[in-house]
Design an enzyme around this catalytic site. Structure first.
Site, PDB file in Angstrom:
ATOM      1  N   LYS A  72      -3.193 -10.365  -9.946  1.00  0.00           N
ATOM      2  CA  LYS A  72      -4.258 -10.522  -8.956  1.00  0.00           C
ATOM      3  C   LYS A  72      -5.468  -9.688  -9.376  1.00  0.00           C
ATOM      4  O   LYS A  72      -5.320  -8.514  -9.731  1.00  0.00           O
ATOM      5  CB  LYS A  72      -3.754 -10.030  -7.597  1.00  0.00           C
ATOM      6  CG  LYS A  72      -4.800 -10.129  -6.509  1.00  0.00           C
ATOM      7  CD  LYS A  72      -4.355  -9.469  -5.224  1.00  0.00           C
ATOM      8  CE  LYS A  72      -5.593  -9.080  -4.407  1.00  0.00           C
ATOM      9  NZ  LYS A  72      -5.301  -8.288  -3.244  1.00  0.00           N
ATOM     10  N   LYS A  79      -9.674  -4.481  -6.943  1.00  0.00           N
ATOM     11  CA  LYS A  79     -10.286  -3.213  -7.319  1.00  0.00           C
ATOM     12  C   LYS A  79      -9.256  -2.104  -7.509  1.00  0.00           C
ATOM     13  O   LYS A  79      -9.521  -1.124  -8.167  1.00  0.00           O
ATOM     14  CB  LYS A  79     -11.367  -2.787  -6.313  1.00  0.00           C
ATOM     15  CG  LYS A  79     -11.196  -3.346  -4.927  1.00  0.00           C
ATOM     16  CD  LYS A  79     -12.474  -3.448  -4.134  1.00  0.00           C
ATOM     17  CE  LYS A  79     -12.186  -4.304  -2.899  1.00  0.00           C
ATOM     18  NZ  LYS A  79     -13.298  -4.887  -2.266  1.00  0.00           N
ATOM     19  N   LYS A  97       0.828  -1.215   0.000  1.00  0.00           N
ATOM     20  CA  LYS A  97       0.000   0.000   0.000  1.00  0.00           C
ATOM     21  C   LYS A  97       0.861   1.263   0.000  1.00  0.00           C
ATOM     22  O   LYS A  97       0.541   2.220  -0.707  1.00  0.00           O
ATOM     23  CB  LYS A  97      -0.915   0.017   1.237  1.00  0.00           C
ATOM     24  CG  LYS A  97      -1.946  -1.104   1.234  1.00  0.00           C
ATOM     25  CD  LYS A  97      -3.346  -0.577   1.023  1.00  0.00           C
ATOM     26  CE  LYS A  97      -4.333  -1.658   0.620  1.00  0.00           C
ATOM     27  NZ  LYS A  97      -4.647  -2.586   1.684  1.00  0.00           N
TER      28      LYS A  97
HETATM   29  P1  TYM Z   1     -10.776  -7.409   0.526  1.00  0.00           P
HETATM   30  O1  TYM Z   1     -11.956  -6.529   0.636  1.00  0.00           O
HETATM   31  O2  TYM Z   1      -9.566  -6.926  -0.201  1.00  0.00           O
HETATM   32  O3  TYM Z   1     -11.190  -8.767  -0.153  1.00  0.00           O
HETATM   33  C1  TYM Z   1     -12.238  -9.545   0.388  1.00  0.00           C
HETATM   34  C2  TYM Z   1     -11.942 -11.014   0.235  1.00  0.00           C
HETATM   35  O4  TYM Z   1     -11.740 -11.348  -1.140  1.00  0.00           O
HETATM   36  C3  TYM Z   1     -10.512 -12.032  -1.265  1.00  0.00           C
HETATM   37  N1  TYM Z   1      -9.891 -11.661  -2.538  1.00  0.00           N
HETATM   38  C4  TYM Z   1      -9.352 -12.553  -3.376  1.00  0.00           C
HETATM   39  N2  TYM Z   1      -9.258 -13.873  -3.306  1.00  0.00           N
HETATM   40  C5  TYM Z   1      -8.670 -14.500  -4.348  1.00  0.00           C
HETATM   41  N3  TYM Z   1      -8.191 -13.850  -5.449  1.00  0.00           N
HETATM   42  C6  TYM Z   1      -8.271 -12.511  -5.543  1.00  0.00           C
HETATM   43  N4  TYM Z   1      -7.822 -11.895  -6.637  1.00  0.00           N
HETATM   44  C7  TYM Z   1      -8.868 -11.798  -4.479  1.00  0.00           C
HETATM   45  N5  TYM Z   1      -9.125 -10.486  -4.243  1.00  0.00           N
HETATM   46  C8  TYM Z   1      -9.738 -10.423  -3.041  1.00  0.00           C
HETATM   47  C9  TYM Z   1      -9.654 -11.580  -0.099  1.00  0.00           C
HETATM   48  O5  TYM Z   1      -8.672 -12.537   0.198  1.00  0.00           O
HETATM   49  C10 TYM Z   1     -10.689 -11.443   0.982  1.00  0.00           C
HETATM   50  O6  TYM Z   1     -10.920 -12.701   1.585  1.00  0.00           O
HETATM   51  N6  TYM Z   1      -8.697  -7.364   4.994  1.00  0.00           N
HETATM   52  C11 TYM Z   1      -9.802  -7.909   4.238  1.00  0.00           C
HETATM   53  C12 TYM Z   1     -11.176  -7.624   4.829  1.00  0.00           C
HETATM   54  C13 TYM Z   1     -11.293  -8.010   6.250  1.00  0.00           C
HETATM   55  C14 TYM Z   1     -11.378  -9.340   6.755  1.00  0.00           C
HETATM   56  C15 TYM Z   1     -11.459  -9.183   8.173  1.00  0.00           C
HETATM   57  C16 TYM Z   1     -11.409 -10.601   6.177  1.00  0.00           C
HETATM   58  C17 TYM Z   1     -11.312  -7.156   7.306  1.00  0.00           C
HETATM   59  N7  TYM Z   1     -11.409  -7.873   8.461  1.00  0.00           N
HETATM   60  C18 TYM Z   1     -11.549 -10.305   8.995  1.00  0.00           C
HETATM   61  C19 TYM Z   1     -11.498 -11.702   7.017  1.00  0.00           C
HETATM   62  C20 TYM Z   1     -11.566 -11.556   8.403  1.00  0.00           C
HETATM   63  C21 TYM Z   1      -9.725  -7.297   2.869  1.00  0.00           C
HETATM   64  O7  TYM Z   1      -9.205  -6.242   2.653  1.00  0.00           O
HETATM   65  O8  TYM Z   1     -10.371  -7.984   1.942  1.00  0.00           O
END
Ligand code: TYM
Length: 332
Positions: A194, A197, A111
């Site tokens: 990957k 967004k 980031k």
């Molecule tokens: P975020 O919002 O970036 O993504 C949400 C979930 O989608 C999965 N993901 C992917 N999996 C496979 N391939 C990809 N290209 C891909 N892009 C996104 C992420 O692994 C995630 O599971 N930190 C987290 C949100 C969060 C969270 C938590 C998750 C906050 N607190 C507690 C689990 C438990 C996040 O930014 O996800």
């Protein structure tokens, strides 16, 4: 019964990476476990959304969760900021989270590389807030994509450290979960490796995308000039295209194009056309359901209210116990 928890930041629409990395597993699990699924709106503040965008994004992602198959009768579906107890746990965990370990976190490094003008403390302590999300409900299984693996490891570190400091056996170690398989990383279409967004224009296919948009994005996907030696190893961008195909197309289709590749007879244009049509087939039931739900405010409000009540009940219990462990007593 074991507790499962996962969350998604409301910073844009749901894409196939979110679906195959996290949601799909969660949807399967909601029938068998005590499940919490939430919209991580506190987390999204690291990028400073304006109030109107924040509100719209939360609403949109809630609609998309429901359209994708989360059932508020089976799981606790809530908005993170409706359960402010998480902030208290975040504070407690931050007291024992060290700057060095937070700075070493891969997502933090990524980031700050991408946005050097916005290196805020929320970004640095993102993993502690995530640990608080998980530990607040004592979740043991966390269905997430591969990019979240390190955050889970840090959550275990924070949980164990808390237990050690206070001499208790209170928090349990959560594990990233994908039914015994490796965690998934769904690639993007523009060669970035990957789907995400913030990975650039045209990289992600969203559950809300219309057919023409999907065709346009897929036809622009990055490829190479094609194989020249039979059975040669595929370069990364081509592997990615095949991986995308493997999640939406039938095994026969994947095998057909694989054989064409191995014979050096592949036409990427044909492969992309097929991939686009299979993605459209996959996404269209979601798109329809999204439109229906958009019109049903009353239902959405009911879902949010019930979710907040259920999540707070569990959160209050944890916070009460944690306060006692730390030494906050109600009388002096
Ligand atoms: P975020 O919002 O970036 O993504 C949400 C979930 O989608 C999965 N993901 C992917 N999996 C496979 N391939 C990809 N290209 C891909 N892009 C996104 C992420 O692994 C995630 O599971 N930190 C987290 C949100 C969060 C969270 C938590 C998750 C906050 N607190 C507690 C689990 C438990 C996040 O930014 O996800």
């Amino acid at each position: 019964m074991e507790t499962v928890l996962s969350g998604i930041r409301p910073t844009g629409n749901l894409h196939l990476g979110n679906y195959f990395g996290a949601l799909k597993n969660f949807i399967k699990m909601q029938n068998e476990y005590n499940c919490y699924f939430f919209i991580a709106d506190y987390h999204s503040l690291t990028t400073h959304p304006n109030p109107e965008n924040l509100q719209n994004n939360v609403r949109q992602i809630l609609i998309e969760y429901l359209a994708a198959g989360l059932d508020p009768e089976k799981c606790t579906l809530y908005i993170q900021s409706d359960v402010p107890e998480v902030i208290e746990l975040y504070l407690f965990l931050n007291m024992n989270a060290y700057i060095g370990e937070l700075e070493r976190c891969a997502s933090f490094k990524d980031k700050i590389r991408k946005n050097p003008q916005n290196i805020n403390a929320g970004l640095l302590t993102y993993p502690t807030l995530m640990a608080a999300d998980i530990l607040l409900h004592k979740a043991t299984k966390v269905p997430v994509g591969k990019d979240q693996e390190q955050h889970l490891e840090m959550t275990r570190t924070f949980a164990n450290r808390f237990n050690r400091i206070y001499g208790v056996d209170y928090f349990v170690e959560p594990q990233a979960f994908n039914f015994g398989e490796n965690l998934v990383k769904i690639p993007g279409l523009n060669g970035s490796g990957k789907m995400g967004k913030s990975e650039g224009e045209g990289n992600a296919i969203y559950l809300a995308d219309k057919p023409d948009m999907i065709r346009k994005k897929v036809m622009k996907a990055v490829t190479d000039s094609g194989p020249t030696i039979e059975n040669q190893e595929k370069p990364e961008v081509i592997k990615n295209l095949f991986q995308l195909m493997s999640v939406v197309s039938t095994p026969d289709t994947v095998q057909y194009f694989d054989e064409q590749y191995n014979k050096c007879a592949i036409r990427y244009g044909d492969m992309k056309k097929q991939l686009a049509e299979d993605m459209i087939k996959f996404v269209s039931p979601f798109t329809e359901r999204i439109e229906e739900l958009k019109a049903d405010n009353e239902y959405l409000e009911k879902v949010v209210k019930i979710g907040a009540e259920k999540a707070r009940e569990s959160a209050r219990k944890t916070i009460k116990e944690v306060r006692e462990i730390i030494g906050f007593k109600s009388s002096l």
